[in-house]
Write a protein that holds these residues in place. Structure first.
Motif, mmCIF file in Angstrom:
data_model
loop_
_atom_site.group_PDB
_atom_site.id
_atom_site.type_symbol
_atom_site.label_atom_id
_atom_site.label_comp_id
_atom_site.label_asym_id
_atom_site.label_seq_id
_atom_site.Cartn_x
_atom_site.Cartn_y
_atom_site.Cartn_z
ATOM 1 N N LEU A 156 -78.149 35.808 94.935
ATOM 2 C CA LEU A 156 -77.713 37.204 94.877
ATOM 3 C C LEU A 156 -78.017 37.815 93.514
ATOM 4 O O LEU A 156 -78.511 38.940 93.426
ATOM 5 N N ALA A 157 -77.721 37.060 92.450
ATOM 6 C CA ALA A 157 -77.942 37.562 91.090
ATOM 7 C C ALA A 157 -79.426 37.835 90.839
ATOM 8 O O ALA A 157 -79.781 38.856 90.243
ATOM 9 N N HIS A 158 -80.291 36.953 91.295
ATOM 10 C CA HIS A 158 -81.733 37.149 91.098
ATOM 11 C C HIS A 158 -82.261 38.288 91.966
ATOM 12 O O HIS A 158 -83.096 39.078 91.521
ATOM 13 N N THR A 159 -81.774 38.394 93.201
ATOM 14 C CA THR A 159 -82.190 39.491 94.079
ATOM 15 C C THR A 159 -81.766 40.832 93.492
ATOM 16 O O THR A 159 -82.508 41.809 93.566
ATOM 17 N N ALA A 160 -80.571 40.880 92.897
ATOM 18 C CA ALA A 160 -80.101 42.126 92.286
ATOM 19 C C ALA A 160 -81.057 42.591 91.188
ATOM 20 O O ALA A 160 -81.297 43.794 91.041
ATOM 21 N N HIS A 161 -81.637 41.670 90.425
ATOM 22 C CA HIS A 161 -82.617 42.050 89.399
ATOM 23 C C HIS A 161 -83.870 42.638 90.028
ATOM 24 O O HIS A 161 -84.517 43.510 89.445
ATOM 25 N N GLN A 162 -84.221 42.197 91.221
ATOM 26 C CA GLN A 162 -85.401 42.737 91.903
ATOM 27 C C GLN A 162 -85.133 44.130 92.463
ATOM 28 O O GLN A 162 -86.063 44.905 92.666
ATOM 29 N N ILE A 163 -83.860 44.457 92.698
ATOM 30 C CA ILE A 163 -83.466 45.757 93.252
ATOM 31 C C ILE A 163 -83.175 46.767 92.151
ATOM 32 O O ILE A 163 -83.556 47.932 92.257
ATOM 33 N N CYS A 164 -82.505 46.347 91.089
ATOM 34 C CA CYS A 164 -82.006 47.238 90.035
ATOM 35 C C CYS A 164 -83.145 47.909 89.256
ATOM 36 O O CYS A 164 -83.978 47.226 88.658
ATOM 37 N N PRO A 165 -83.182 49.244 89.231
ATOM 38 C CA PRO A 165 -84.234 49.942 88.478
ATOM 39 C C PRO A 165 -84.236 49.638 86.979
ATOM 40 O O PRO A 165 -85.298 49.597 86.365
ATOM 41 N N TYR A 166 -83.062 49.407 86.372
ATOM 42 C CA TYR A 166 -83.029 49.056 84.950
ATOM 43 C C TYR A 166 -83.684 47.693 84.734
ATOM 44 O O TYR A 166 -84.451 47.509 83.789
ATOM 45 N N SER A 167 -83.368 46.739 85.596
ATOM 46 C CA SER A 167 -83.969 45.410 85.485
ATOM 47 C C SER A 167 -85.479 45.480 85.661
ATOM 48 O O SER A 167 -86.232 44.815 84.945
ATOM 49 N N LYS A 168 -85.914 46.309 86.611
ATOM 50 C CA LYS A 168 -87.349 46.474 86.828
ATOM 51 C C LYS A 168 -88.016 47.096 85.603
ATOM 52 O O LYS A 168 -89.126 46.718 85.233
ATOM 53 N N ALA A 169 -87.341 48.065 84.983
ATOM 54 C CA ALA A 169 -87.928 48.776 83.848
ATOM 55 C C ALA A 169 -88.167 47.865 82.650
ATOM 56 O O ALA A 169 -89.139 48.052 81.921
ATOM 57 N N VAL A 170 -87.286 46.880 82.446
ATOM 58 C CA VAL A 170 -87.425 46.017 81.273
ATOM 59 C C VAL A 170 -88.118 44.693 81.592
ATOM 60 O O VAL A 170 -88.438 43.935 80.681
ATOM 61 N N HIS A 171 -88.368 44.427 82.877
ATOM 62 C CA HIS A 171 -88.967 43.151 83.273
ATOM 63 C C HIS A 171 -90.276 42.908 82.523
ATOM 64 O O HIS A 171 -91.191 43.710 82.540
ATOM 65 N N GLY A 172 -90.334 41.776 81.836
ATOM 66 C CA GLY A 172 -91.526 41.414 81.082
ATOM 67 C C GLY A 172 -91.610 42.066 79.710
ATOM 68 O O GLY A 172 -92.516 41.765 78.945
ATOM 69 N N ASN A 173 -90.676 42.974 79.419
ATOM 70 C CA ASN A 173 -90.697 43.676 78.133
ATOM 71 C C ASN A 173 -89.668 43.138 77.154
ATOM 72 O O ASN A 173 -89.861 43.252 75.952
ATOM 73 N N ILE A 174 -88.545 42.630 77.675
ATOM 74 C CA ILE A 174 -87.520 42.048 76.814
ATOM 75 C C ILE A 174 -87.059 40.737 77.434
ATOM 76 O O ILE A 174 -87.167 40.534 78.640
ATOM 77 N N GLU A 175 -86.545 39.868 76.583
ATOM 78 C CA GLU A 175 -86.013 38.608 77.070
ATOM 79 C C GLU A 175 -84.666 38.877 77.747
ATOM 80 O O GLU A 175 -83.802 39.541 77.170
ATOM 81 N N VAL A 176 -84.500 38.382 78.979
ATOM 82 C CA VAL A 176 -83.257 38.530 79.723
ATOM 83 C C VAL A 176 -82.822 37.137 80.178
ATOM 84 O O VAL A 176 -83.555 36.455 80.896
ATOM 85 N N ALA A 177 -81.638 36.730 79.736
ATOM 86 C CA ALA A 177 -81.061 35.443 80.138
ATOM 87 C C ALA A 177 -79.896 35.731 81.085
ATOM 88 O O ALA A 177 -79.289 36.803 81.031
ATOM 89 N N MET A 178 -79.599 34.774 81.950
ATOM 90 C CA MET A 178 -78.521 34.984 82.909
ATOM 91 C C MET A 178 -77.776 33.679 83.190
ATOM 92 O O MET A 178 -78.397 32.644 83.386
ATOM 93 N N ASP A 179 -76.447 33.790 83.209
ATOM 94 C CA ASP A 179 -75.586 32.714 83.665
ATOM 95 C C ASP A 179 -74.832 33.213 84.881
ATOM 96 O O ASP A 179 -74.394 34.384 84.902
ATOM 97 N N VAL A 180 -74.682 32.356 85.878
ATOM 98 C CA VAL A 180 -73.945 32.714 87.089
ATOM 99 C C VAL A 180 -72.788 31.748 87.239
ATOM 100 O O VAL A 180 -72.979 30.534 87.246
ATOM 101 N N PHE A 181 -71.577 32.306 87.338
ATOM 102 C CA PHE A 181 -70.353 31.512 87.442
ATOM 103 C C PHE A 181 -69.701 31.756 88.795
ATOM 104 O O PHE A 181 -69.615 32.892 89.247
ATOM 105 N N THR A 182 -69.207 30.687 89.411
ATOM 106 C CA THR A 182 -68.565 30.815 90.713
ATOM 107 C C THR A 182 -67.122 30.339 90.710
ATOM 108 O O THR A 182 -66.470 30.365 91.739
#
Length: 148
Positions: free
Chosen positions: A121-147
């Motif tokens: 879900l977290a990775h799919t949200a990055h594919q949907i989110c326009p902000y994530s798309k805008a910075v993809h490949g331009n800045i380093e983005v790290a992610m932790d997912v907690f359940t």
């Protein structure tokens, strides 16, 4: 994409859906902003210092959009987001050599959701989110997912 060697400043946000409008929000000396994001849900950007920085505003807008995208991703996969789901984003500005760069770190919390499902879900949200798309490949983005 360049990794930041020395962080100069960070802007942090905490975004969640507010299910209780009477709940106390924020602490003394902070500014709370209600943001609306993708999907029309109310999201809360809680705990910004009284004079938010550009990094905090960017993180706040990104978190509202990302949380909406997370909701869309969950509906596409027929998963119900937990009522206490949240997204924390820290946007850093820093240097590597003489250059200045942005970077971001996400902490996605989906209590009670299976780890593999939450990560998907977290990775799919990055594919949907326009902000994530805008910075993809331009800045380093790290992610932790907690359940838990």
């Amino acid at each position: 994409m360049t990794k930041i060697e020395k962080v100069i400043f960070s802007g942090k946000t905490h975004t969640t859906v507010n299910h209780d409008p009477a709940a106390q929000r924020g602490e003394y000396g902070t500014v709370d902003m209600k943001l609306s994001g993708t999907g029309g849900d109310s999201h809360e950007f809680i705990g910004a210092p009284a004079h938010p920085s550009a990094e905090q505003f960017f993180a706040g807008a990104w978190s509202a959009c990302y949380f909406g995208a997370l909701s869309i991703a969950a509906s596409l996969k027929k998963v119900e987001l937990p009522v206490d789901a949240s997204v924390d984003i820290q946007v850093n500005i820093g240097q590597t050599g003489p250059g200045w760069f942005l970077g971001a770190h996400f902490a996605v919390r989906l209590p009670g959701v299976a780890q593999d499902v939450a990560e998907a879900l977290a990775h799919t949200a990055h594919q949907i989110c326009p902000y994530s798309k805008a910075v993809h490949g331009n800045i380093e983005v790290a992610m932790d997912v907690f359940t838990a």
